[in-house]
Design a protein around this motif. Structure first.
Motif, mmCIF file in Angstrom:
data_model
loop_
_atom_site.group_PDB
_atom_site.id
_atom_site.type_symbol
_atom_site.label_atom_id
_atom_site.label_comp_id
_atom_site.label_asym_id
_atom_site.label_seq_id
_atom_site.Cartn_x
_atom_site.Cartn_y
_atom_site.Cartn_z
ATOM 1 N N SER A 35 0.846 -1.190 0.000
ATOM 2 C CA SER A 35 0.000 0.000 0.000
ATOM 3 C C SER A 35 0.882 1.241 0.000
ATOM 4 N N VAL A 36 0.243 2.391 -0.227
ATOM 5 C CA VAL A 36 0.955 3.665 -0.158
ATOM 6 C C VAL A 36 1.484 3.900 1.248
ATOM 7 N N ASP A 37 0.688 3.567 2.256
ATOM 8 C CA ASP A 37 1.135 3.757 3.640
ATOM 9 C C ASP A 37 2.388 2.932 3.933
ATOM 10 N N GLU A 38 2.420 1.719 3.412
ATOM 11 C CA GLU A 38 3.600 0.873 3.626
ATOM 12 C C GLU A 38 4.812 1.456 2.900
ATOM 13 N N ASP A 40 5.281 4.644 2.285
ATOM 14 C CA ASP A 40 5.693 5.813 3.064
ATOM 15 C C ASP A 40 6.521 5.402 4.277
ATOM 16 N N ALA A 41 6.176 4.273 4.876
ATOM 17 C CA ALA A 41 6.930 3.792 6.028
ATOM 18 C C ALA A 41 8.344 3.373 5.622
ATOM 19 N N THR A 62 1.875 1.671 -7.058
ATOM 20 C CA THR A 62 1.040 0.766 -6.273
ATOM 21 C C THR A 62 -0.274 0.500 -6.999
ATOM 22 N N ARG A 70 3.627 7.892 -7.166
ATOM 23 C CA ARG A 70 4.075 9.100 -6.481
ATOM 24 C C ARG A 70 5.587 9.168 -6.585
#
Length: 217
Positions: A35-38, A40-41, A62, A70
């Motif tokens: 995911s995008v959140d992953e 970003d992490a 993604t 991005r």
């Protein structure tokens, strides 16, 4: 029959590689993400790890169809880092990956063209080290056999999967041994025929759901 839809691949595990161009170090890290959140992490972790670098430029793709992207030049001239990095991911037809290229400036300016080549080369050479995971639209098939025959059918199905673009799921052992095969839709008649030939018609596969399945490249 409608052919299976093609999906972008991903990578099996993270890879890293370093190149040096005119005394500048370019450390490329590419990791699979869900995911995008992953993603970003991952970026946050690497920026913390390489906190003293001049730049930590990023690109990610993604989504099942690779339709979300991005990027960041992180202080490099606009268009010289994130875009060429993203272009490499697109050319490789990948998704659910994030790339971070960490640059330690060596004191020699590379110019816009030099930066584009450096960042794209850094990601490309890192990906050359990665194991690909293909994604296919496959159909679930379950096969029940007697425990006494489980070994023979396990070998048969493994061999069959390797020659027909299929993959095996986990076997279950209850009253009977149940094998799971994920196969392309156009190979299902062949599977039924081969099982019938191997069992004199006593083993009949049961077709289940269709799903996007990761298949090692």
């Amino acid at each position: 029959m409608i052919p299976a839809r093609s999906h972008p691949a991903t990578i099996a595990a993270g890879v890293a590689n370093e190149i040096v161009i005119k005394k500048s170090r370019f450390i490329a890290t590419v990791e699979p993400v869900a995911s995008v959140d992953e993603a970003d992490a991952v970026i946050a972790r690497l920026r913390k790890q390489w906190w003293d670098a001049r730049h930590n430029c990023t690109a990610m793709v993604t989504g099942l169809l690779g339709d979300q992207a991005r990027l960041s030049d992180d202080g490099e001239p606009s268009g010289t880092a994130g875009i060429p990095m993203l272009d490499v991911l697109r050319r490789r037809e990948l998704t659910d990956v994030v790339a971070v290229v960490t640059r330690y400036f060596g004191g020699v300016k590379l110019g816009a063209g030099g930066l584009v080549r450096a960042y794209s080369t850094a990601v490309s050479e890192a990906l050359d080290l990665a194991a690909l995971v293909r994604r296919q639209s496959l159909t679930q098939v379950t096969i029940d056999v007697a425990h006494a025959d489980a070994g023979r059918y396990d070998n048969l199905l493994r061999d069959w999967a390797g020659h027909h673009g299929a993959t095996l799921g986990d076997a279950r052992y209850g009253a009977v041994a149940t094998f799971e095969v994920w196969a392309p839709a156009d190979e299902l008649p062949r599977l039924a025929d081969d099982l019938a030939a191997a069992s004199a018609g006593s083993v009949v596969p049961v077709t289940g759901v269709e799903r996007i399945v990761d298949v090692p490249g």
